[in-house]
Design a protein around this motif. Sequence first.
Motif, PDB file in Angstrom:
ATOM      1  N   THR A 177       2.270   4.247  -1.648  1.00  0.00           N
ATOM      2  CA  THR A 177       3.521   3.643  -1.184  1.00  0.00           C
ATOM      3  C   THR A 177       4.414   3.359  -2.385  1.00  0.00           C
ATOM      4  OG1 THR A 177       2.744   1.367  -1.453  1.00  0.00           O
ATOM      5  CG2 THR A 177       2.343   2.400   0.690  1.00  0.00           C
ATOM      6  N   HIS A 202       2.070   3.580  -9.264  1.00  0.00           N
ATOM      7  CA  HIS A 202       2.042   2.798  -8.029  1.00  0.00           C
ATOM      8  C   HIS A 202       1.746   3.697  -6.819  1.00  0.00           C
ATOM      9  CE1 HIS A 202       3.568   0.260  -4.735  1.00  0.00           C
ATOM     10  NE2 HIS A 202       3.361  -0.762  -5.537  1.00  0.00           N
ATOM     11  N   LYS A 222      13.966  -0.925  -1.407  1.00  0.00           N
ATOM     12  CA  LYS A 222      14.943  -1.500  -0.484  1.00  0.00           C
ATOM     13  C   LYS A 222      15.821  -0.350  -0.030  1.00  0.00           C
ATOM     14  CE  LYS A 222      15.403  -6.372  -0.931  1.00  0.00           C
ATOM     15  NZ  LYS A 222      16.035  -7.490  -1.614  1.00  0.00           N
ATOM     16  N   VAL A 256       8.099   2.982   7.038  1.00  0.00           N
ATOM     17  CA  VAL A 256       7.936   1.613   6.544  1.00  0.00           C
ATOM     18  C   VAL A 256       6.541   1.113   6.924  1.00  0.00           C
ATOM     19  CG1 VAL A 256       8.764  -0.767   6.687  1.00  0.00           C
ATOM     20  CG2 VAL A 256      10.400   1.133   6.671  1.00  0.00           C
ATOM     21  N   ILE A 288       1.484  -3.143  -8.721  1.00  0.00           N
ATOM     22  CA  ILE A 288       0.369  -2.499  -8.015  1.00  0.00           C
ATOM     23  C   ILE A 288      -0.568  -3.556  -7.443  1.00  0.00           C
ATOM     24  CG2 ILE A 288      -1.617  -0.954  -8.248  1.00  0.00           C
ATOM     25  CD1 ILE A 288      -0.039   0.592 -10.348  1.00  0.00           C
ATOM     26  N   TYR A 339       5.858   4.374   2.901  1.00  0.00           N
ATOM     27  CA  TYR A 339       4.706   5.264   2.784  1.00  0.00           C
ATOM     28  C   TYR A 339       5.154   6.638   2.278  1.00  0.00           C
ATOM     29  CZ  TYR A 339       0.226   7.429   3.593  1.00  0.00           C
ATOM     30  OH  TYR A 339      -0.970   8.066   3.396  1.00  0.00           O
ATOM     31  N   LEU A 365       7.447  -1.600   1.827  1.00  0.00           N
ATOM     32  CA  LEU A 365       6.504  -0.632   1.281  1.00  0.00           C
ATOM     33  C   LEU A 365       6.741   0.643   2.067  1.00  0.00           C
ATOM     34  CD1 LEU A 365       3.071  -2.436   0.839  1.00  0.00           C
ATOM     35  CD2 LEU A 365       4.670  -1.663  -0.929  1.00  0.00           C
ATOM     36  N   GLU A 400      10.731   7.259 -17.916  1.00  0.00           N
ATOM     37  CA  GLU A 400      10.547   5.840 -18.205  1.00  0.00           C
ATOM     38  C   GLU A 400      10.474   5.636 -19.714  1.00  0.00           C
ATOM     39  OE1 GLU A 400       8.399   4.049 -15.081  1.00  0.00           O
ATOM     40  OE2 GLU A 400       7.612   2.447 -16.344  1.00  0.00           O
ATOM     41  N   LYS A 426      10.221  -2.716 -14.331  1.00  0.00           N
ATOM     42  CA  LYS A 426       8.773  -2.471 -14.449  1.00  0.00           C
ATOM     43  C   LYS A 426       8.299  -2.683 -15.877  1.00  0.00           C
ATOM     44  CE  LYS A 426       9.104  -0.370 -10.354  1.00  0.00           C
ATOM     45  NZ  LYS A 426       8.768  -1.089  -9.139  1.00  0.00           N
ATOM     46  N   THR A 470       0.976  -4.980  -4.359  1.00  0.00           N
ATOM     47  CA  THR A 470       0.927  -4.072  -3.209  1.00  0.00           C
ATOM     48  C   THR A 470      -0.496  -3.976  -2.651  1.00  0.00           C
ATOM     49  OG1 THR A 470       2.814  -2.816  -3.992  1.00  0.00           O
ATOM     50  CG2 THR A 470       1.335  -1.698  -2.461  1.00  0.00           C
ATOM     51  N   LEU A 471      -1.469  -3.974  -3.557  1.00  0.00           N
ATOM     52  CA  LEU A 471      -2.846  -3.841  -3.076  1.00  0.00           C
ATOM     53  C   LEU A 471      -3.275  -5.039  -2.216  1.00  0.00           C
ATOM     54  CD1 LEU A 471      -4.590  -2.123  -6.119  1.00  0.00           C
ATOM     55  CD2 LEU A 471      -4.092  -1.125  -3.872  1.00  0.00           C
ATOM     56  N   ALA A 473      -2.207  -3.403   5.604  1.00  0.00           N
ATOM     57  CA  ALA A 473      -1.001  -2.869   6.266  1.00  0.00           C
ATOM     58  C   ALA A 473      -0.889  -1.375   6.006  1.00  0.00           C
ATOM     59  CB  ALA A 473       0.244  -3.594   5.756  1.00  0.00           C
ATOM     60  N   ILE A 474      -1.221  -0.959   4.786  1.00  0.00           N
ATOM     61  CA  ILE A 474      -1.155   0.472   4.467  1.00  0.00           C
ATOM     62  C   ILE A 474      -2.224   1.224   5.261  1.00  0.00           C
ATOM     63  CG2 ILE A 474      -1.225   2.204   2.620  1.00  0.00           C
ATOM     64  CD1 ILE A 474      -0.474  -0.051   0.644  1.00  0.00           C
ATOM     65  N   ILE A 491       7.565   0.452  -3.542  1.00  0.00           N
ATOM     66  CA  ILE A 491       8.308  -0.752  -3.174  1.00  0.00           C
ATOM     67  C   ILE A 491       9.791  -0.374  -3.175  1.00  0.00           C
ATOM     68  CG2 ILE A 491       8.879  -3.114  -3.838  1.00  0.00           C
ATOM     69  CD1 ILE A 491       6.185  -3.195  -5.329  1.00  0.00           C
ATOM     70  N   THR A 539      -1.473   3.462  -4.474  1.00  0.00           N
ATOM     71  CA  THR A 539      -1.265   2.842  -3.153  1.00  0.00           C
ATOM     72  C   THR A 539      -0.653   3.765  -2.097  1.00  0.00           C
ATOM     73  OG1 THR A 539       1.011   2.108  -3.551  1.00  0.00           O
ATOM     74  CG2 THR A 539      -0.746   0.675  -4.401  1.00  0.00           C
ATOM     75  N   HIS A 595       5.233  -1.703   5.526  1.00  0.00           N
ATOM     76  CA  HIS A 595       5.258  -3.165   5.501  1.00  0.00           C
ATOM     77  C   HIS A 595       6.659  -3.617   5.109  1.00  0.00           C
ATOM     78  CE1 HIS A 595       4.784  -7.200   3.689  1.00  0.00           C
ATOM     79  NE2 HIS A 595       3.845  -7.347   4.610  1.00  0.00           N
ATOM     80  N   GLU A 646       6.192   3.762 -11.311  1.00  0.00           N
ATOM     81  CA  GLU A 646       6.154   4.031  -9.869  1.00  0.00           C
ATOM     82  C   GLU A 646       5.198   5.178  -9.547  1.00  0.00           C
ATOM     83  OE1 GLU A 646      10.421   2.579  -8.146  1.00  0.00           O
ATOM     84  OE2 GLU A 646      10.491   4.316  -9.458  1.00  0.00           O
ATOM     85  N   PHE A 683      -1.078   1.576   8.822  1.00  0.00           N
ATOM     86  CA  PHE A 683       0.033   2.524   8.922  1.00  0.00           C
ATOM     87  C   PHE A 683      -0.488   3.951   8.807  1.00  0.00           C
ATOM     88  CE2 PHE A 683       3.375   5.215   7.249  1.00  0.00           C
ATOM     89  CZ  PHE A 683       4.429   4.931   8.117  1.00  0.00           C
ATOM     90  N   THR A 712      12.380  -6.267   1.384  1.00  0.00           N
ATOM     91  CA  THR A 712      11.646  -5.371   0.493  1.00  0.00           C
ATOM     92  C   THR A 712      10.552  -4.682   1.302  1.00  0.00           C
ATOM     93  OG1 THR A 712      12.042  -6.867  -1.356  1.00  0.00           O
ATOM     94  CG2 THR A 712      10.316  -5.229  -1.644  1.00  0.00           C
TER      95      THR A 712
END
Lengths: 468, 201
Positions: free
Chosen positions: A160, A154, A164, A15, B177, A27, A25, B84, B113, B180-181, B186-187, A162, A158, A17, A151, B190, A23
């Motif tokens: 990461t 995403h 749960k 995790v 995105i 890794y 993030l 998707e 999404k 999140t950015l 935080a990323i 998102i 990133t 974040h 995703e 981590f 919710t």
Amino acid sequence: MSPKTLYDKIWDAHVAHEADDGTCLLYIDRHLVHEVTSPQAFEGLRMAGRSVRAPDKTIAVPDHNVPTTLDRANAATMTEDSRIQVEALDKNAKDFGIHYYPVSDIRQGIVHIVGPEQGWTLPGMTVVCGDSHTATHGAFGALAHGIGTSEVEHVLATQTLIQKKSKNMKVEITGKLRPGVTAKDITLSVIGETGTAGGTGYVIEYCGEAIRDLSMEGRMTVCNMAIEGGARAGLIAPDEKTYEYVMGRPHAPKGAAWEAALAWWKTLYSDDDAHWDKVVTIKGEDIAPVVTWGTSPEDVLPITANVPSASDFTGGKVGAAQRSLDYMGLTPGMPLSEVEIDTVFIGSCTNGRIEDLRAAAAVLKGRKIKEGLRAMVVPGSGLVRAQAEEEGLADIFKEAGFEWRLAGCSMCLAMNPDQLSEGERCASTSNRNFEGRQGYKGRTHLMSPAMAAAAAVTGKLTDVREMM
Amino acid sequence: MEKFEKLTGIAAPMPLVNIDTDMIIPKQFLKTIKRSGLGVNLFDEMRYDRQGNENPDFVLNQPAYRDAEILVAGDNFGCGSSREHAPWAIKDFGIRCVIAPSFADIFYNNCFKNGILPIALPQEQVDVLMKDAEKGANARMTVDLEAQTVTTSDGESFAFEVDSFKKHCLMEGLDDIGLTLEKASAIDSFEATIGAERPWV
Ligand code: SF4
């Protein structure tokens, strides 16, 4: 410290974040990419002027579209749209600097076979891919699941996701399996028991003596089909077999890093008094060699059973069962062992590993396939293929009358030239028997490699135990 | 992403369980490198015969449902693959909301999404909505995301659950995105921590 499941432990370790509403993030340690679900994601990055955040943790390989015939180096074997997709992956891998195994590389194969084989998949990792059978990697005690293309983009941008947290479900297979019963029979039987939506909202951990007894290949087969049971992911705690499989692989840690990794991996198990939201227990000795009769993976029966009738079911399943029976062209009450087949497909990310080929070859040794049958073996990767040739398995298949193919997804989903024709009935080691999955109006019966080999010999769905 | 706030439209009934992603968009249409244009092939193998002629029995081919914006279906909708292309095809056809007793996990996420609202309701309530949908073009259902309700053409209303974060993103049409950015630091930290603790990753 409160007791935790294996899933809890891996989750907590990733995790990056957490928002007030829970919710997170999460890794991602490994991101696997193939040609079908990634082009729109890379295009999205380009349009937004973004780069791949961790190209070193991103691995791409084309598999779904690639022909598996020996002449595939000839561009004409691919349709134009398939070629465009594969070329797009070539270009995206190069432009964004990610690890890549092109079609011409002997290490190319089905993404879920290549990842573990190259040591990309390690215990305790988070692994994602734009493909639902990413669950396969859970066999290593890695939290692995499929994601959609948005995703994928995403994660590329990133590193990461998102997320749960899901609920915890334990599936325990106790005791020993009977002769002729394999990992595929376990995983199909679990789905037969829980249904295709039984795992929805859960991460499953498979445990118990029968699971511990499985090889890594068998464990991958079990976790592979967690998704058919509706679960987000399937997990098996790592043990000596896992470490032994991983050790020495090209991307596995070495030396001091190995020792450090091992020390952490050994903490990855569910604590005795951990909380489970749902528990399913099946006795290993109660599992028989099974086949599917319908068009949902939950339509599972022992090979010794008869074709059911729609009235054996309740609720919405009555209509679905009737639709399945019509589609499959089966008469209720008929013994499954009398169902005649036209085609046998051995391969896919469920059963395209070396052990699967060994199991099928053991049945085929000294035997021939039924005349007129179409039968093919499609190894899961170029390296599996090479090993099978070295062990003499390829010769057994060829002598029996099987086609010996190059690596790819092949007839698992018929996006490439390998397809069933209308009404053609196939004994298949793949994972989905949906309408049209292996070709328009094609009929699929799912089973283990040994059962598929037995069916190839008799031309009917067959109890492999009669041939052992 | 297109926002979803409130929608009043025709609902098409598909009372089948386990409608899988291969039914929604068969694999031959996955060979695209674009997101758009998949609507004509939505439910392709049920909708057309081999020659490409429309099958008149299929719900979306019936005059009353050609402009459906809502789909009411059976249990475990969207099971199967992660493609998707399934929500892309649904959206491209013009459907913005799918109602079923349950959804497969990846499909459910993929909807959000793409500006599609998947609504899970108890079987009995879906049965009521299915009946309403069967009335054809005269029966317009209303889906209100803000209020979290579905209302039949007769005015009967059902409340549904939705994750607050997903609701927020859908109502505002937010890009994940970008959100999140905003948490990049935080990323970064981590990544630095695990780089030290688990260098083999
Ligand atoms: S082998 Fe089949 S299930 Fe596995 S990744 Fe390929 S298409 Fe998907």
